[in-house]
Write an enzyme that holds these catalytic residues in place. Structure first.
Site, PDB file in Angstrom:
ATOM      1  N   CYS A 131       0.839  -1.204   0.000  1.00 31.98           N
ATOM      2  CA  CYS A 131       0.000   0.000   0.000  1.00 31.98           C
ATOM      3  C   CYS A 131       0.869   1.247   0.000  1.00 31.98           C
ATOM      4  CB  CYS A 131      -0.923  -0.006   1.220  1.00 31.98           C
ATOM      5  SG  CYS A 131      -1.980   1.455   1.344  1.00 31.98           S
ATOM      6  N   CYS A 134      -0.481   4.040   2.214  1.00 28.56           N
ATOM      7  CA  CYS A 134      -0.216   3.847   3.643  1.00 28.56           C
ATOM      8  C   CYS A 134       1.230   4.157   3.999  1.00 28.56           C
ATOM      9  CB  CYS A 134      -0.514   2.406   4.040  1.00 28.56           C
ATOM     10  SG  CYS A 134      -2.121   1.768   3.539  1.00 28.56           S
ATOM     11  N   ASP A 135       2.167   3.660   3.201  1.00 23.64           N
ATOM     12  CA  ASP A 135       3.564   3.627   3.613  1.00 23.64           C
ATOM     13  C   ASP A 135       4.508   4.511   2.813  1.00 23.64           C
ATOM     14  OD1 ASP A 135       2.877   1.754   5.552  1.00 23.64           O
ATOM     15  OD2 ASP A 135       3.141   0.081   4.175  1.00 23.64           O
TER      16      ASP A 135
END
Length: 303
Positions: A131, A134-135
Site C-alpha cells: 500500500c 499507507c507507507d
C-alpha cells in the site's frame, strides 16, 4: 436467536461491534484468527486521524478491541465454514455449532496478492509493502520499486514519486495494462523508471530491504537492483468464500452493497475490505463498520 452476528474482527468488524454493543443489540463477533486483520502486519500507521505522530498497527487494533469490549462486545474465536441465507432466516455455520441471527455483517476483509518469492514474507512491514498510500511517506528521498502494470500499480507509483527519489516500475510484459491516461502520466514522470519484461526473483536484506533480484523474461539475464523499498501491486483478493453464490459480487469478487452497506440480500451487510469500493483504508473500514451496524439496527427494529 442473536440480533446480529459480525464475521471478522478487523477495523470494520470491531467498529460494527462497538456500535452494536452501544445500541444494546444481542451481538456475536466472530474471528478465526487474532483480531486486527491486515492492520496487524502494518508496522506503523501514519494516516489514521487522531495520531499525529503515528501509531503501530498492533496498538491501534488493541485500542479498538479494548474500546469495543468496554461496551460489552464479546469476541469469539470461531471459524465460519458456511452461511445459510434467506430473506427470513440467516444461519452461520461454525466449527463450534450454528448461530441463527436476525442480521449479519460480513467484515471478512481481503488479502494482498503476494509475489511468492524469497524474502517477501520476512521483510513484509520492514521494507516490503502492499500500500503506497499507507507507507509511501516512510520512503522520502529513497529509491523504491513498484511491481505491477495495472491501474493500481501506476496510480501508486505516481503517488510514490511525491516522496521517493526514484521509483522503478517493474512489469513482466512490454506494455502496460492500465488505462492510457495513467500510462501517459507515468511516461511523463521523470522520477519513474520502467523496467520492461522483468520479474522479481528475491528480496534481500536483514533489518530492511537492501535490494531486489530481477530477471528479464526474454533474455534470462539476472541482476540485483539496490533499493530501500518494495511495493507490490499485483492485485487484492477478497475473502469472499462465504459470499460466493449467495450475494452479488463485482467482477473482481468483492461484495456489492448500497450506501447503507446492505448487500443484495435484505438483512445482510458488508463493510471493510471485502466490500466493492474505491479506497481500501483503515479509515474507510471504520466508517463502513459504523454505517453497517447502524443500518443493521434499523433493519432489526423492523424484523
Amino acid at each position: 436467536m442473536e440480533d446480529l452476528v459480525i464475521i471478522g474482527a478487523g477495523p470494520a468488524g470491531l467498529t460494527a461491534g462497538l456500535y452494536a454493543a452501544r445500541a444494546r443489540l444481542k451481538t456475536v463477533l466472530l474471528e478465526r484468527l487474532a483480531p486486527g486483520g491486515q492492520v496487524l502486519s502494518t508496522d506503523w500507521v501514519e494516516n489514521y486521524p487522531g495520531f499525529p505522530d503515528g501509531v503501530s498497527g498492533f496498538e491501534l487494533v488493541d485500542r479498538m478491541k479494548r474500546q469495543a469490549e468496554k461496551f460489552g462486545i464479546v469476541i469469539q474465536s470461531q471459524e465460519v465454514s458456511s452461511l445459510e441465507l434467506t430473506p427470513d432466516k440467516k444461519i452461520v455455520v461454525t466449527d463450534k455449532g450454528n448461530l441463527e441471527t436476525k442480521a449479519l455483517i460480513l467484515a471478512c476483509g481481503a488479502g494482498y496478492r503476494k509475489l511468492g518469492i524469497e524474502g517477501e514474507d520476512f521483510l513484509t512491514g520492514k521494507g516490503v509493502s502492499y500500500c503506497g498510500t499507507c507507507d509511501g511517506p516512510f520512503y522520502r528521498d529513497l529509491e523504491v520499486v513498484a511491481i505491477g502494470g495495472g491501474d493500481t500499480a501506476l496510480e501508486e507509483a505516481l503517488f510514490l514519486t511525491r516522496f521517493a527519489s526514484k521509483v522503478h516500475l517493474i512489469h513482466r510484459r512490454d506494455e502496460l495494462r492500465a488505462v492510457k491516461l495513467l500510462q501517459d502520466r507515468v511516461m511523463a514522470q521523470e522520477k519513474i523508471n520502467i523496467i520492461w519484461d522483468t520479474i522479481p526473483t528475491r528480496i534481500v536484506g536483514e533489518n530492511g530491504v537492501d535490494g531486489i533480484g530481477l530477471k528479464n523474461v526474454k533474455t534470462g539475464e539476472e541482476s540485483l537492483l539496490p533499493v530501500q523499498g518494495v511495493f507490490v501491486f499485483i492485485g487484492v483478493i477478497p475473502n469472499n468464500q462465504l459470499a460466493k453464490g449467495l450475494l452479488e459480487l463485482d467482477d473482481r469478487g468483492f461484495v456489492v452493497t448500497n450506501d447503507y452497506m446492505e448487500t443484495s440480500l435484505k438483512g445482510v451487510f458488508a463493510a471493510g475490505d471485502i466490500r466493492s469500493k474505491l479506497l481500501w483504508q483503515i479509515s474507510t473500514a471504520v466508517g463502513e463498520g459504523a454505517t453497517a451496524a447502524f443500518a443493521a439496527e434499523k433493519y432489526i427494529e423492523g424484523f
